[in-house]
Design a protein around this motif. Structure first.
Motif, PDB file in Angstrom:
ATOM      1  N   CYS A  49      54.835  28.541  61.763  1.00 59.78           N
ATOM      2  CA  CYS A  49      54.860  27.341  62.836  1.00 59.78           C
ATOM      3  C   CYS A  49      56.691  27.120  63.377  1.00 59.78           C
ATOM      4  N   ALA A  50      57.229  27.165  62.020  1.00 61.70           N
ATOM      5  CA  ALA A  50      59.007  26.735  62.163  1.00 61.70           C
ATOM      6  C   ALA A  50      59.321  27.835  63.068  1.00 61.70           C
ATOM      7  N   VAL A  51      59.163  28.889  63.138  1.00 59.79           N
ATOM      8  CA  VAL A  51      59.765  29.978  63.386  1.00 59.79           C
ATOM      9  C   VAL A  51      58.902  30.045  65.225  1.00 59.79           C
ATOM     10  N   PHE A  52      57.896  29.311  65.378  1.00 60.91           N
ATOM     11  CA  PHE A  52      57.470  29.166  66.661  1.00 60.91           C
ATOM     12  C   PHE A  52      58.097  27.967  67.379  1.00 60.91           C
ATOM     13  N   SER A  53      58.172  27.219  66.818  1.00 59.13           N
ATOM     14  CA  SER A  53      58.851  26.024  67.810  1.00 59.13           C
ATOM     15  C   SER A  53      60.342  26.162  67.582  1.00 59.13           C
ATOM     16  N   ALA A  54      61.280  26.650  66.576  1.00 60.40           N
ATOM     17  CA  ALA A  54      61.837  27.036  66.692  1.00 60.40           C
ATOM     18  C   ALA A  54      62.472  27.916  68.603  1.00 60.40           C
ATOM     19  N   LEU A  55      61.417  29.078  68.678  1.00 63.51           N
ATOM     20  CA  LEU A  55      61.278  30.370  69.871  1.00 63.51           C
ATOM     21  C   LEU A  55      60.935  28.210  71.616  1.00 63.51           C
ATOM     22  N   SER A  56      60.084  28.347  71.298  1.00 59.44           N
ATOM     23  CA  SER A  56      59.651  27.296  71.632  1.00 59.44           C
ATOM     24  C   SER A  56      60.545  26.151  72.372  1.00 59.44           C
ATOM     25  N   LEU A  57      61.251  25.870  71.318  1.00 56.14           N
ATOM     26  CA  LEU A  57      63.030  25.111  71.868  1.00 56.14           C
ATOM     27  C   LEU A  57      63.789  25.484  72.749  1.00 56.14           C
ATOM     28  N   THR A  58      63.718  27.462  72.229  1.00 54.13           N
ATOM     29  CA  THR A  58      64.964  27.618  72.044  1.00 54.13           C
ATOM     30  C   THR A  58      65.080  28.679  73.677  1.00 54.13           C
ATOM     31  N   MET A  59      63.103  28.522  74.424  1.00 55.52           N
ATOM     32  CA  MET A  59      63.487  29.022  75.590  1.00 55.52           C
ATOM     33  C   MET A  59      63.634  27.506  76.137  1.00 55.52           C
ATOM     34  N   LEU A  60      63.704  26.583  75.916  1.00 58.82           N
ATOM     35  CA  LEU A  60      63.568  25.550  76.509  1.00 58.82           C
ATOM     36  C   LEU A  60      64.975  24.233  77.155  1.00 58.82           C
ATOM     37  N   LEU A  61      65.435  25.083  75.836  1.00 61.96           N
ATOM     38  CA  LEU A  61      67.451  24.633  76.018  1.00 61.96           C
ATOM     39  C   LEU A  61      68.103  25.720  75.606  1.00 61.96           C
ATOM     40  N   GLY A  62      67.539  26.902  75.653  1.00 61.11           N
ATOM     41  CA  GLY A  62      68.993  27.999  76.252  1.00 61.11           C
ATOM     42  C   GLY A  62      68.657  28.411  77.486  1.00 61.11           C
TER      43      GLY A  62
END
Length: 244
Positions: free
Chosen positions: A205-218
């Motif tokens: 879940c931490a990996v999926f959350s990090a990837l989702s935030l990277t999509m949004l913030l990057g």
């Protein structure tokens, strides 16, 4: 007080989803309006809203198979939603997501193994409803595809488990509404034990959350890489759990 069969629960889930859509919280409210007209666009939006809400509610219910798992999954998703809401300046959604995350964390203290309290169907379905509804809220004014895809990645684990569950039941001729003990968490529990399985899935879940935030913030390139990484990560999980 009394357990319900799948059909009555599904009817209530659909009615609740229709009520939310009727109150204006909708997935892609203007979908194809210029091409198919406002009436057809409204029907498409209604179908997508119901499918999303019912899907996430049942995904949260299906993942609730080990002590602390469903509440932990929800906690990661809510924190991601809160961060995304702050970044977009939607402070009311951020406040709601933080309040829900705090409530789930307080519950998780007593739900982690050995659990003394449990979600049950009523708790997991309601928690799934909150996750789905806040996700719809977060994308209601989405101007880019990244914002629309963000909730799918943030809820990657329960959605992946549900997709695998439906697929293997259809392929094997097993009734979709009949439960089994072949979910991702069941397979990990058999290999690592309950405690380690839950912590492994927290890491997922931490990996999926990090990837989702990277999509949004990057930037755009980071979003593409993160989305590709999420797809590959989901496929790797399915392969490692011996589904593929």
């Amino acid at each position: 007080l009394r357990g319900l069969q799948a059909l009555p629960k599904l009817i209530v889930e659909v009615l609740v989803s229709l009520a939310l859509w009727g109150l204006g919280l909708r997935v892609l409210p203007g979908l194809g309006e210029g091409l198919v007209g406002p009436q057809v666009a409204a029907v498409l939006s209604c179908l997508l809203t119901v499918l999303w809400l019912v899907g996430v509610m049942n995904a949260t219910n299906l993942i609730d198979g080990l002590d602390g798992l469903a509440s932990g999954v929800a906690l990661f998703a809510l924190v991601s939603t809160a961060v995304a809401a702050v970044w977009r300046g939607d402070l009311l959604l951020a406040l709601l997501a933080v309040l829900l995350a705090g409530s789930v964390l307080g519950f998780l203290v007593y739900n982690i193994r050995p659990a003394s309290i449990f979600l049950g169907d009523a708790g997991s379905l309601f928690l799934g409803y909150l996750l789905a509804a806040t996700a719809v809220w977060s994308v209601r004014k989405a101007a880019t595809a990244v914002v629309l895809i963000f909730p799918l990645v943030a809820l990657g684990l329960p959605l992946l488990d549900t997709s695998l569950t439906i697929s293997r039941r259809l392929l094997s001729g097993w009734p979709i509404t009949q439960g089994d003990r072949d979910h991702v968490h069941h397979r990990l529990r058999g290999r690592f034990g309950v405690g380690r399985a839950v912590y492994i899935l927290y890491a997922v879940c931490a990996v999926f959350s990090a990837l989702s935030l990277t999509m949004l913030l990057g930037g755009r390139q980071a979003a593409r890489l993160a989305l590709g990484g999420a797809v590959l990560f989901a496929l790797a999980l399915a392969y490692l759990a011996n589904y593929l």
